[in-house]
Structure formats: C-alpha cells, structure tokens
Design a protein around this motif. Structure first.
Motif, PDB file in Angstrom:
ATOM      1  N   GLU A   1       0.835  -1.204   0.000  1.00 35.70           N
ATOM      2  CA  GLU A   1       0.000   0.000   0.000  1.00 35.70           C
ATOM      3  C   GLU A   1       0.880   1.269   0.000  1.00 35.70           C
ATOM      4  N   ILE A   2       1.912   1.257   0.841  1.00 28.74           N
ATOM      5  CA  ILE A   2       2.819   2.412   0.880  1.00 28.74           C
ATOM      6  C   ILE A   2       3.531   2.553  -0.471  1.00 28.74           C
ATOM      7  N   ALA A   3       3.996   1.414  -0.983  1.00 26.65           N
ATOM      8  CA  ALA A   3       4.726   1.453  -2.260  1.00 26.65           C
ATOM      9  C   ALA A   3       3.855   2.015  -3.373  1.00 26.65           C
ATOM     10  N   SER A   4       2.559   1.712  -3.346  1.00 25.36           N
ATOM     11  CA  SER A   4       1.717   2.175  -4.455  1.00 25.36           C
ATOM     12  C   SER A   4       1.147   3.572  -4.229  1.00 25.36           C
ATOM     13  N   THR A   5       0.995   3.999  -2.977  1.00 29.36           N
ATOM     14  CA  THR A   5       0.378   5.315  -2.769  1.00 29.36           C
ATOM     15  C   THR A   5       1.358   6.440  -2.423  1.00 29.36           C
ATOM     16  N   CYS A   6       2.523   6.100  -1.880  1.00 29.34           N
ATOM     17  CA  CYS A   6       3.455   7.153  -1.442  1.00 29.34           C
ATOM     18  C   CYS A   6       4.620   7.259  -2.425  1.00 29.34           C
ATOM     19  N   LYS A   7       4.436   8.098  -3.422  1.00 31.46           N
ATOM     20  CA  LYS A   7       5.394   8.156  -4.532  1.00 31.46           C
ATOM     21  C   LYS A   7       6.746   8.738  -4.130  1.00 31.46           C
ATOM     22  N   ASN A   8       6.771   9.475  -3.027  1.00 32.54           N
ATOM     23  CA  ASN A   8       8.035  10.106  -2.617  1.00 32.54           C
ATOM     24  C   ASN A   8       8.834   9.257  -1.642  1.00 32.54           C
ATOM     25  N   ILE A   9       8.235   8.136  -1.223  1.00 37.58           N
ATOM     26  CA  ILE A   9       8.943   7.208  -0.334  1.00 37.58           C
ATOM     27  C   ILE A   9       9.366   6.006  -1.166  1.00 37.58           C
ATOM     28  N   HIS A  10      10.645   5.721  -1.159  1.00 33.33           N
ATOM     29  CA  HIS A  10      11.125   4.554  -1.894  1.00 33.33           C
ATOM     30  C   HIS A  10      11.424   3.445  -0.892  1.00 33.33           C
ATOM     31  N   LEU A  11      10.534   2.472  -0.823  1.00 39.09           N
ATOM     32  CA  LEU A  11      10.720   1.365   0.125  1.00 39.09           C
ATOM     33  C   LEU A  11      11.781   0.404  -0.393  1.00 39.09           C
ATOM     34  N   LYS A  12      12.715   0.061   0.512  1.00 43.13           N
ATOM     35  CA  LYS A  12      13.839  -0.801   0.133  1.00 43.13           C
ATOM     36  C   LYS A  12      13.817  -2.139   0.851  1.00 43.13           C
ATOM     37  N   GLY A  13      12.897  -2.317   1.796  1.00 40.06           N
ATOM     38  CA  GLY A  13      12.873  -3.577   2.534  1.00 40.06           C
ATOM     39  C   GLY A  13      12.315  -3.400   3.925  1.00 40.06           C
ATOM     40  N   VAL A  14      12.824  -4.201   4.851  1.00 38.29           N
ATOM     41  CA  VAL A  14      12.241  -4.242   6.194  1.00 38.29           C
ATOM     42  C   VAL A  14      13.298  -4.118   7.285  1.00 38.29           C
ATOM     43  N   MET A  15      12.838  -3.694   8.454  1.00 39.53           N
ATOM     44  CA  MET A  15      13.706  -3.620   9.636  1.00 39.53           C
ATOM     45  C   MET A  15      12.948  -4.211  10.804  1.00 39.53           C
ATOM     46  N   SER A  16      13.666  -4.923  11.676  1.00 36.82           N
ATOM     47  CA  SER A  16      13.025  -5.265  12.936  1.00 36.82           C
ATOM     48  C   SER A  16      14.044  -5.488  14.033  1.00 36.82           C
ATOM     49  N   ILE A  17      13.529  -5.437  15.253  1.00 35.97           N
ATOM     50  CA  ILE A  17      14.349  -5.651  16.450  1.00 35.97           C
ATOM     51  C   ILE A  17      13.992  -7.040  16.977  1.00 35.97           C
ATOM     52  N   GLY A  18      14.999  -7.838  17.263  1.00 36.14           N
ATOM     53  CA  GLY A  18      14.748  -9.196  17.732  1.00 36.14           C
ATOM     54  C   GLY A  18      14.016  -9.208  19.063  1.00 36.14           C
ATOM     55  N   ALA A  19      13.352 -10.308  19.334  1.00 40.40           N
ATOM     56  CA  ALA A  19      12.597 -10.433  20.586  1.00 40.40           C
ATOM     57  C   ALA A  19      13.500 -10.147  21.782  1.00 40.40           C
ATOM     58  N   HIS A  20      12.929  -9.493  22.782  1.00 42.57           N
ATOM     59  CA  HIS A  20      13.672  -9.087  23.972  1.00 42.57           C
ATOM     60  C   HIS A  20      13.638 -10.199  25.009  1.00 42.57           C
ATOM     61  N   THR A  21      14.491 -11.191  24.823  1.00 46.29           N
ATOM     62  CA  THR A  21      14.521 -12.330  25.736  1.00 46.29           C
ATOM     63  C   THR A  21      15.863 -13.044  25.589  1.00 46.29           C
ATOM     64  N   ASP A  22      16.242 -13.824  26.600  1.00 50.09           N
ATOM     65  CA  ASP A  22      17.470 -14.609  26.495  1.00 50.09           C
ATOM     66  C   ASP A  22      17.226 -15.934  25.779  1.00 50.09           C
ATOM     67  N   ASP A  23      15.969 -16.235  25.516  1.00 47.46           N
ATOM     68  CA  ASP A  23      15.637 -17.495  24.844  1.00 47.46           C
ATOM     69  C   ASP A  23      15.927 -17.374  23.350  1.00 47.46           C
ATOM     70  N   LYS A  24      17.039 -17.990  22.929  1.00 50.04           N
ATOM     71  CA  LYS A  24      17.492 -17.874  21.538  1.00 50.04           C
ATOM     72  C   LYS A  24      16.462 -18.357  20.520  1.00 50.04           C
ATOM     73  N   ASP A  25      15.692 -19.364  20.894  1.00 55.53           N
ATOM     74  CA  ASP A  25      14.701 -19.893  19.952  1.00 55.53           C
ATOM     75  C   ASP A  25      13.629 -18.854  19.633  1.00 55.53           C
ATOM     76  N   ILE A  26      13.269 -18.090  20.658  1.00 57.62           N
ATOM     77  CA  ILE A  26      12.240 -17.058  20.459  1.00 57.62           C
ATOM     78  C   ILE A  26      12.809 -15.901  19.626  1.00 57.62           C
ATOM     79  N   VAL A  27      14.074 -15.533  19.909  1.00 58.94           N
ATOM     80  CA  VAL A  27      14.717 -14.475  19.120  1.00 58.94           C
ATOM     81  C   VAL A  27      14.811 -14.921  17.660  1.00 58.94           C
TER      82      VAL A  27
END
Ligand SMILES: *Cc1c(COP(=O)(O)O)cnc(C)c1O
Length: 226
Positions: A152-178
């Motif tokens: 939706e952003i890619a098709s409606t916001c012509k001045n924003i050039h989307l290049k991909g995604v960002m995220s922060i890993g889960a906040h836990t010591d459990d590696k499987d969940i991260v």
C-alpha cells in the motif's frame, strides 16, 4: 583503549560478521552491511570510528541526528534514522535528508511523510519496521499486516522509496524465540517485490540475525565499546 586496540576491537567485530555471513552459504555472496549505532556516543567518538573506516551511522532521535550530522558535516558519512519518528519532527528529518529511514512503522506515518516530502520536493528511502516479536513496547506493523502495508505504501506514497524491512529481535534470552522473530521478518522480506534490505541484528544477536538472512546489522554498544 588506544587507537590500535580500538582498531583491533573493530576488526574482531568485522571478523564475526564475516564468519556469520559466510555461514549463510551462497558461495560467500551474502553481503552484510554494518551500521554503527551512535546514539550513546559523541561526535568525537563517531569521528574516531570513521577514521578506522566506518561510514554508516545510525541515530534514533531526530534532534541528536541533526546535531551530529551538523557537527560532522565535513565527513562523508551515511546517516540512518532508526528511531520512532513523531509527526512534528518530520520536516526536520526531511531537511537532514538521511541515507535511509529504517523505522517507518505505519501507513498513517507514511502518508504524512509522503505529503511533506511532496511539499519539499524531496524523496526518501525507507524500510518498513515490523514488530516480529509482538511486543507492546516495540513499534512496527504486525507481521500479518506487513505485506499489505508495504504494498500500500509502495503504491500510494510516490516520494517514499521502500527498500525492505527492519526489525528488532525479541527481547529475551531465549534464543529460539529471538530466532523465530528474525525468521518471521525474513520470511516477509522474501515475499516483497523488489526489496533488497533486511535490517536485523544488534550487539547481542547479530550473528543469529545474519544466520536468519539479515543483510544489514545495526550495532551500537559493541562498536563503540560501551
Ligand atoms: C539502540 C539500537 C540499536 C543498537 O543496539 P545495541 O544493542 O547497542 O547494539 C539497534 N537498532 C535500534 C533500532 C536501536 O534503537
């Protein structure tokens, strides 16, 4: 730390990134970029790291980014904005013209940003932030809505050039969940048309993030030895 010790410290981080990225396979073609998150650091410290060879830096507050970008104006740095963007700071961010806005976290913000970019006659490259760990304290679109929001952003916001995604890993010591949170983000990334950046991994989890397909890590405390 002396300058030599600091250089060896940075070399050891680069070696860890190298080892992790070669482990992904692809005949060594999986390239990973390091963004040094300088939010806890001064302009002098950024300059010291630049002199070792680091070019890309990330800040999470528009005021701090503005101040440091101005203080370091002489250097050919690449600035990434990685924090929560309040609407009343949009114009300031546009003026700074960052290399990449990594934390675009809603359609609503995208529409507002696009409108202001249009008024300034500017464009901005951005990543859609995904809340892959489903944590209330984190920004980002929910994984289920990510692909639709991205398109939706890619098709409606012509001045924003989307290049991909960002995220922060889960906040836990459990590696499987991260790991699961990284896999969720990477899975979405692979389903997006034309996306080239999957930004995930910080000081404590960048090797795991790379093994899950990250090609951009944002390392703060470790890069600046804090
Ligand atoms: C602070 C921050 C980082 C870096 O965190 P470290 O654990 O210090 O490496 C990465 N990404 C975002 C979005 C941040 O706010």
């Amino acid at each position: 730390m002396t300058q030599l010790e600091y250089k060896l410290h940075i070399d050891s981080i680069i070696e860890r990134v190298e080892k992790a990225r070669l482990g992904v396979g692809m005949n060594g073609h999986h390239i990973v970029k390091i963004v040094a998150v300088s939010k806890y650091s001064t302009s002098e410290e950024i300059k010291a790291l630049y002199e070792i060879g680091q070019r890309a830096f990330g800040e999470n507050k528009v005021q701090d980014l503005a101040k440091k970008a101005e203080e370091l104006d002489e250097l050919p740095l690449e600035w990434h904005f990685i924090g929560n963007l309040q609407k009343n700071k949009i114009n300031q961010l546009i003026k700074i013209n960052p290399f990449l806005f990594q934390s675009l976290d809603s359609l609503d913000l995208a529409l507002e940003l696009d409108k202001r970019l249009e008024a300034h006659g500017s464009k901005m490259e951005a990543l859609l932030q995904i809340n892959s760990a489903y944590e209330e304290t984190k920004s980002g679109v929910m994984p289920e809505a990510a692909i639709d929001t991205y398109n939706e952003i890619a098709s409606t916001c012509k001045n924003i050039h989307l290049k991909g995604v960002m995220s922060i890993g889960a906040h836990t010591d459990d590696k499987d969940i991260v790991k699961k949170s990284f896999e969720t983000t990477h899975d979405i990334y692979t389903k997006l048309d034309g996306a080239t950046i999957c930004s995930m991994g910080m000081s404590g989890d960048f090797e795991l993030a790379i093994s899950c397909g990250s090609n951009m890590v944002r390392i703060g405390s470790l890069m600046f030895n804090k």
